[in-house]
Design an enzyme around this catalytic site. Sequence first.
Site, PDB file in Angstrom:
ATOM      1  N   GLY A  29       0.814  -1.205   0.000  1.00  0.00           N
ATOM      2  CA  GLY A  29       0.000   0.000   0.000  1.00  0.00           C
ATOM      3  C   GLY A  29       0.850   1.258   0.000  1.00  0.00           C
ATOM      4  N   ASP A  30       0.191   2.403  -0.204  1.00  0.00           N
ATOM      5  CA  ASP A  30       0.846   3.721  -0.180  1.00  0.00           C
ATOM      6  C   ASP A  30       1.925   3.865  -1.239  1.00  0.00           C
ATOM      7  OD1 ASP A  30      -0.752   4.276   1.999  1.00  0.00           O
ATOM      8  OD2 ASP A  30       0.738   3.551   3.436  1.00  0.00           O
ATOM      9  N   LYS A  33      -0.672   5.306  -5.579  1.00  0.00           N
ATOM     10  CA  LYS A  33      -1.788   5.004  -6.492  1.00  0.00           C
ATOM     11  C   LYS A  33      -2.625   6.252  -6.771  1.00  0.00           C
ATOM     12  CE  LYS A  33      -3.193   1.913  -3.538  1.00  0.00           C
ATOM     13  NZ  LYS A  33      -2.076   1.911  -2.574  1.00  0.00           N
ATOM     14  N   GLY A  34      -2.863   7.042  -5.706  1.00  0.00           N
ATOM     15  CA  GLY A  34      -3.700   8.239  -5.858  1.00  0.00           C
ATOM     16  C   GLY A  34      -3.159   9.171  -6.925  1.00  0.00           C
ATOM     17  N   ASN A  55      -9.910   2.734   5.127  1.00  0.00           N
ATOM     18  CA  ASN A  55      -8.539   2.389   5.547  1.00  0.00           C
ATOM     19  C   ASN A  55      -7.539   2.957   4.525  1.00  0.00           C
ATOM     20  OD1 ASN A  55      -9.570   0.555   3.658  1.00  0.00           O
ATOM     21  ND2 ASN A  55      -8.493  -1.221   4.494  1.00  0.00           N
ATOM     22  N   GLY A  57      -5.780   5.623   2.046  1.00  0.00           N
ATOM     23  CA  GLY A  57      -5.511   7.063   2.042  1.00  0.00           C
ATOM     24  C   GLY A  57      -4.743   7.357   0.771  1.00  0.00           C
ATOM     25  N   HIS A  58      -5.413   7.909  -0.219  1.00  0.00           N
ATOM     26  CA  HIS A  58      -4.785   8.174  -1.517  1.00  0.00           C
ATOM     27  C   HIS A  58      -4.581   9.675  -1.653  1.00  0.00           C
ATOM     28  CE1 HIS A  58      -6.449   4.118  -3.216  1.00  0.00           C
ATOM     29  NE2 HIS A  58      -5.724   3.986  -2.139  1.00  0.00           N
ATOM     30  N   ARG A 156     -23.139 -13.075   6.106  1.00  0.00           N
ATOM     31  CA  ARG A 156     -24.472 -12.752   5.579  1.00  0.00           C
ATOM     32  C   ARG A 156     -25.382 -12.083   6.598  1.00  0.00           C
ATOM     33  NH1 ARG A 156     -24.882 -18.735   3.315  1.00  0.00           N
ATOM     34  NH2 ARG A 156     -23.962 -18.927   5.387  1.00  0.00           N
ATOM     35  N   GLN A 229      -5.043  -0.344  -0.976  1.00  0.00           N
ATOM     36  CA  GLN A 229      -4.022  -1.173  -0.320  1.00  0.00           C
ATOM     37  C   GLN A 229      -3.024  -1.679  -1.371  1.00  0.00           C
ATOM     38  OE1 GLN A 229      -7.607  -2.003   0.836  1.00  0.00           O
ATOM     39  NE2 GLN A 229      -7.076  -0.154   1.908  1.00  0.00           N
ATOM     40  N   ALA A 309       3.856   6.343  11.645  1.00  0.00           N
ATOM     41  CA  ALA A 309       5.124   6.290  10.923  1.00  0.00           C
ATOM     42  C   ALA A 309       5.143   4.982  10.132  1.00  0.00           C
ATOM     43  CB  ALA A 309       6.279   6.322  11.906  1.00  0.00           C
ATOM     44  N   LYS A 336       8.440   7.739  -6.490  1.00  0.00           N
ATOM     45  CA  LYS A 336       9.283   8.288  -5.430  1.00  0.00           C
ATOM     46  C   LYS A 336      10.783   8.057  -5.624  1.00  0.00           C
ATOM     47  CE  LYS A 336       7.028   9.032  -1.466  1.00  0.00           C
ATOM     48  NZ  LYS A 336       6.162   8.961  -0.269  1.00  0.00           N
ATOM     49  N   LEU A 337      11.200   8.034  -6.892  1.00  0.00           N
ATOM     50  CA  LEU A 337      12.622   7.854  -7.187  1.00  0.00           C
ATOM     51  C   LEU A 337      13.437   9.009  -6.583  1.00  0.00           C
ATOM     52  CD1 LEU A 337      14.471   5.894  -8.785  1.00  0.00           C
ATOM     53  CD2 LEU A 337      14.337   7.466 -10.710  1.00  0.00           C
TER      54      LEU A 337
HETATM   55  P1  GDP Z   1      -1.487   5.585  -2.164  1.00  0.00           P
HETATM   56  O1  GDP Z   1      -2.184   5.091  -0.950  1.00  0.00           O
HETATM   57  O2  GDP Z   1      -0.916   4.492  -2.978  1.00  0.00           O
HETATM   58  O3  GDP Z   1      -2.343   6.514  -2.992  1.00  0.00           O
HETATM   59  O4  GDP Z   1      -0.248   6.469  -1.649  1.00  0.00           O
HETATM   60  P2  GDP Z   1      -0.287   7.560  -0.462  1.00  0.00           P
HETATM   61  O5  GDP Z   1      -0.975   8.767  -0.960  1.00  0.00           O
HETATM   62  O6  GDP Z   1      -0.773   6.964   0.797  1.00  0.00           O
HETATM   63  O7  GDP Z   1       1.270   7.799  -0.242  1.00  0.00           O
HETATM   64  C1  GDP Z   1       2.102   8.251  -1.249  1.00  0.00           C
HETATM   65  C2  GDP Z   1       2.715   9.596  -0.805  1.00  0.00           C
HETATM   66  O8  GDP Z   1       3.812   9.923  -1.623  1.00  0.00           O
HETATM   67  C3  GDP Z   1       1.763  10.779  -0.916  1.00  0.00           C
HETATM   68  O9  GDP Z   1       2.048  11.699   0.100  1.00  0.00           O
HETATM   69  C4  GDP Z   1       2.097  11.354  -2.287  1.00  0.00           C
HETATM   70  O10 GDP Z   1       1.777  12.734  -2.378  1.00  0.00           O
HETATM   71  C5  GDP Z   1       3.581  11.141  -2.334  1.00  0.00           C
HETATM   72  N1  GDP Z   1       4.154  10.905  -3.667  1.00  0.00           N
HETATM   73  C6  GDP Z   1       3.613  10.260  -4.732  1.00  0.00           C
HETATM   74  N2  GDP Z   1       4.517  10.154  -5.722  1.00  0.00           N
HETATM   75  C7  GDP Z   1       5.651  10.743  -5.269  1.00  0.00           C
HETATM   76  C8  GDP Z   1       6.948  10.920  -5.821  1.00  0.00           C
HETATM   77  O11 GDP Z   1       7.266  10.493  -6.919  1.00  0.00           O
HETATM   78  N3  GDP Z   1       7.869  11.548  -5.039  1.00  0.00           N
HETATM   79  C9  GDP Z   1       7.577  12.020  -3.805  1.00  0.00           C
HETATM   80  N4  GDP Z   1       8.532  12.619  -3.116  1.00  0.00           N
HETATM   81  N5  GDP Z   1       6.358  11.861  -3.254  1.00  0.00           N
HETATM   82  C10 GDP Z   1       5.417  11.230  -3.973  1.00  0.00           C
HETATM   83  P1  IMO Z   2      -3.762   2.549   0.670  1.00  0.00           P
HETATM   84  O1  IMO Z   2      -4.935   2.316  -0.228  1.00  0.00           O
HETATM   85  C1  IMO Z   2      -1.084   0.927   3.680  1.00  0.00           C
HETATM   86  C2  IMO Z   2      -2.788  -1.997   6.461  1.00  0.00           C
HETATM   87  C3  IMO Z   2      -2.895  -1.624   7.915  1.00  0.00           C
HETATM   88  C4  IMO Z   2      -2.692  -2.975   8.536  1.00  0.00           C
HETATM   89  C5  IMO Z   2      -3.422  -3.918   7.584  1.00  0.00           C
HETATM   90  C6  IMO Z   2      -4.837  -4.253   8.017  1.00  0.00           C
HETATM   91  O2  IMO Z   2      -3.620   3.960   1.131  1.00  0.00           O
HETATM   92  O3  IMO Z   2      -2.523   2.002   0.054  1.00  0.00           O
HETATM   93  P2  IMO Z   2      -7.101  -2.866   7.997  1.00  0.00           P
HETATM   94  O4  IMO Z   2      -7.477  -1.590   8.684  1.00  0.00           O
HETATM   95  O5  IMO Z   2      -7.199  -2.823   6.519  1.00  0.00           O
HETATM   96  O6  IMO Z   2      -7.819  -4.042   8.565  1.00  0.00           O
HETATM   97  O7  IMO Z   2      -5.541  -3.069   8.358  1.00  0.00           O
HETATM   98  O8  IMO Z   2      -3.460  -3.240   6.348  1.00  0.00           O
HETATM   99  N1  IMO Z   2      -3.445  -1.055   5.518  1.00  0.00           N
HETATM  100  C7  IMO Z   2      -2.773  -0.220   4.707  1.00  0.00           C
HETATM  101  N2  IMO Z   2      -1.444   0.036   4.620  1.00  0.00           N
HETATM  102  N3  IMO Z   2      -1.945   1.521   2.840  1.00  0.00           N
HETATM  103  C8  IMO Z   2      -3.274   1.263   2.900  1.00  0.00           C
HETATM  104  O9  IMO Z   2      -4.133   1.721   1.989  1.00  0.00           O
HETATM  105  C9  IMO Z   2      -3.740   0.378   3.897  1.00  0.00           C
HETATM  106  N4  IMO Z   2      -4.958  -0.071   4.247  1.00  0.00           N
HETATM  107  C10 IMO Z   2      -4.752  -0.957   5.228  1.00  0.00           C
HETATM  108  O10 IMO Z   2      -1.914  -0.691   8.282  1.00  0.00           O
HETATM  109  O11 IMO Z   2      -1.323  -3.329   8.491  1.00  0.00           O
HETATM  110 MG    MG Z   3      -2.185   5.410   1.123  1.00  0.00          MG
END
Ligand code: GDP
Ligand code: IMO
Ligand code: MG
Length: 411
Positions: A29-30, A33-34, A55, A57-58, A156, A229, A309, A336-337
């Site tokens: 995750g993270d 994707k957003g 859960n 956060g994009h 169900r 995720q 964190a 994030k290169l």
């Molecule tokens: P997602 O859950 O996959 O949509 O990713 P998140 O939004 O949770 O986390 C990605 C974080 O990295 C966000 O704060 C973005 O704004 C940031 N981000 C995305 N692409 C880049 C990149 O190429 N470089 C940097 N420095 N930040 C980025």
């Molecule tokens: P995005 O879409 C990162 C993680 C939680 C935990 C596990 C189970 O922003 O990439 P849950 O609340 O889903 O039952 O938690 O999954 N988790 C994520 N980690 N990015 C996410 O979403 C996540 N959604 C859930 O931290 O380890």
């Molecule tokens: Mg996220």
Amino acid sequence: MDYVKITPTTIKSETMANKADLIVGIQWGDEGKGKIVDLLAQQYDFVARYQGGHNAGHTIVLGGKKYALHIIPSGVLNPKAINIIGNGTVICPDAFIEEAAQFGDLSGRLFISKNAHLILGCHIALDQAKEARLGEKKIGTTGRGIGTAYADKVARVGVRVGDLADREGVIEAILSRYEQLCQIAPPKAEIASAVARWAEKLLAFAADTTQMLWKALDEGKKILLEGAQGTLLDLDHGAYPFVTSSNTIAAGACSGAGLAPKEIGRVIGITKAYCTRVGNGPFATEQENSIGDRLREKGEEFGTSTGRARRCGWFDAPLAKFACRLNGADELALMKLDVFDGFEKIQACVDYADGEPVYKTFAGWDKVAKARSFGDLPKAAQNYVAAIEELVGVKITLISTGADRNDTIYR
Ligand code: GDP
Ligand code: IMO
Ligand code: MG
């Protein structure tokens, strides 16, 4: 014997059939994707979420302003895209209402499947209580009631968006979920007023989203599916029980949006140039040292949903390869290169020996931040990208060098 004759016309209709493209996280995750969904949404008519809940956060950064999306699809900042919250998702009504409020009038631009399940207060309370009971062994969930709401769906006994149309029936159903899960329920009048609020705000968006997507495909419209995720958190294929409670992989889009496997087109995997993970569970390349701290600081690796964190470590090529196979990834976006800017050396796991990662060391570089063409990248960065591509065996078609829409290299 009777064979189906393959004529030029059948070949044509097969290859020309309209398909939905898909964005999927390759790690935990993270991955970013957003950013990519927002970027691509400009070329799509529909953006659809198919699993997960708030859960997720994009993050989208547009003109210096930051938007954090949790359940609303990342196509929402593109005025032309229609956003769908599919049947495979779970929706916390009050969190949805709050999130939707920042975008003004979304009517005609957002639709929610009548079959999506609701996350109730009892699901959230139970999720948190379970984690507290597990203590050190906890999964580290987001505490948003995701697993407990999906458990009710599978058993169900869940409550769906469409059920809000029957006020009395849904109040009884919700009371019963509280009594069973928490032994105690809020006063009926309190539930009734919540149901009235939810019905007013959610039913306006409720639709048969499967039929909508079929119609869109039939009319040649372009659909982008937005995974939440990441692959390594998949309920079936991740390191159980340190997973989320839905199928995050490409296959989840079929059940979660109502599309046939053959209706999935391009599969775009999203991966960071390193790894992060929030919550507990195995993470072989984790760096619990100054390297991990540096990645966290430079990459601003703090949860979009919970502010926790994120654990940080080196890129894991064997896991990325596994994830690409599971999803049938056609291409990768490497995110994030720029976070490696100023690193003297960079490592990546290229293999495992006796369960331990085997690392290869790469030369670092000064700066790739904001670079907008491959040729602008320092040679060392070009080498790192080429090495990842080779190790994973999937073409890297996009490189992200900053959070903004424009800090993007297309290859
Ligand atoms: P997602 O859950 O996959 O949509 O990713 P998140 O939004 O949770 O986390 C990605 C974080 O990295 C966000 O704060 C973005 O704004 C940031 N981000 C995305 N692409 C880049 C990149 O190429 N470089 C940097 N420095 N930040 C980025
Ligand atoms: P995005 O879409 C990162 C993680 C939680 C935990 C596990 C189970 O922003 O990439 P849950 O609340 O889903 O039952 O938690 O999954 N988790 C994520 N980690 N990015 C996410 O979403 C996540 N959604 C859930 O931290 O380890
Ligand atoms: Mg996220």
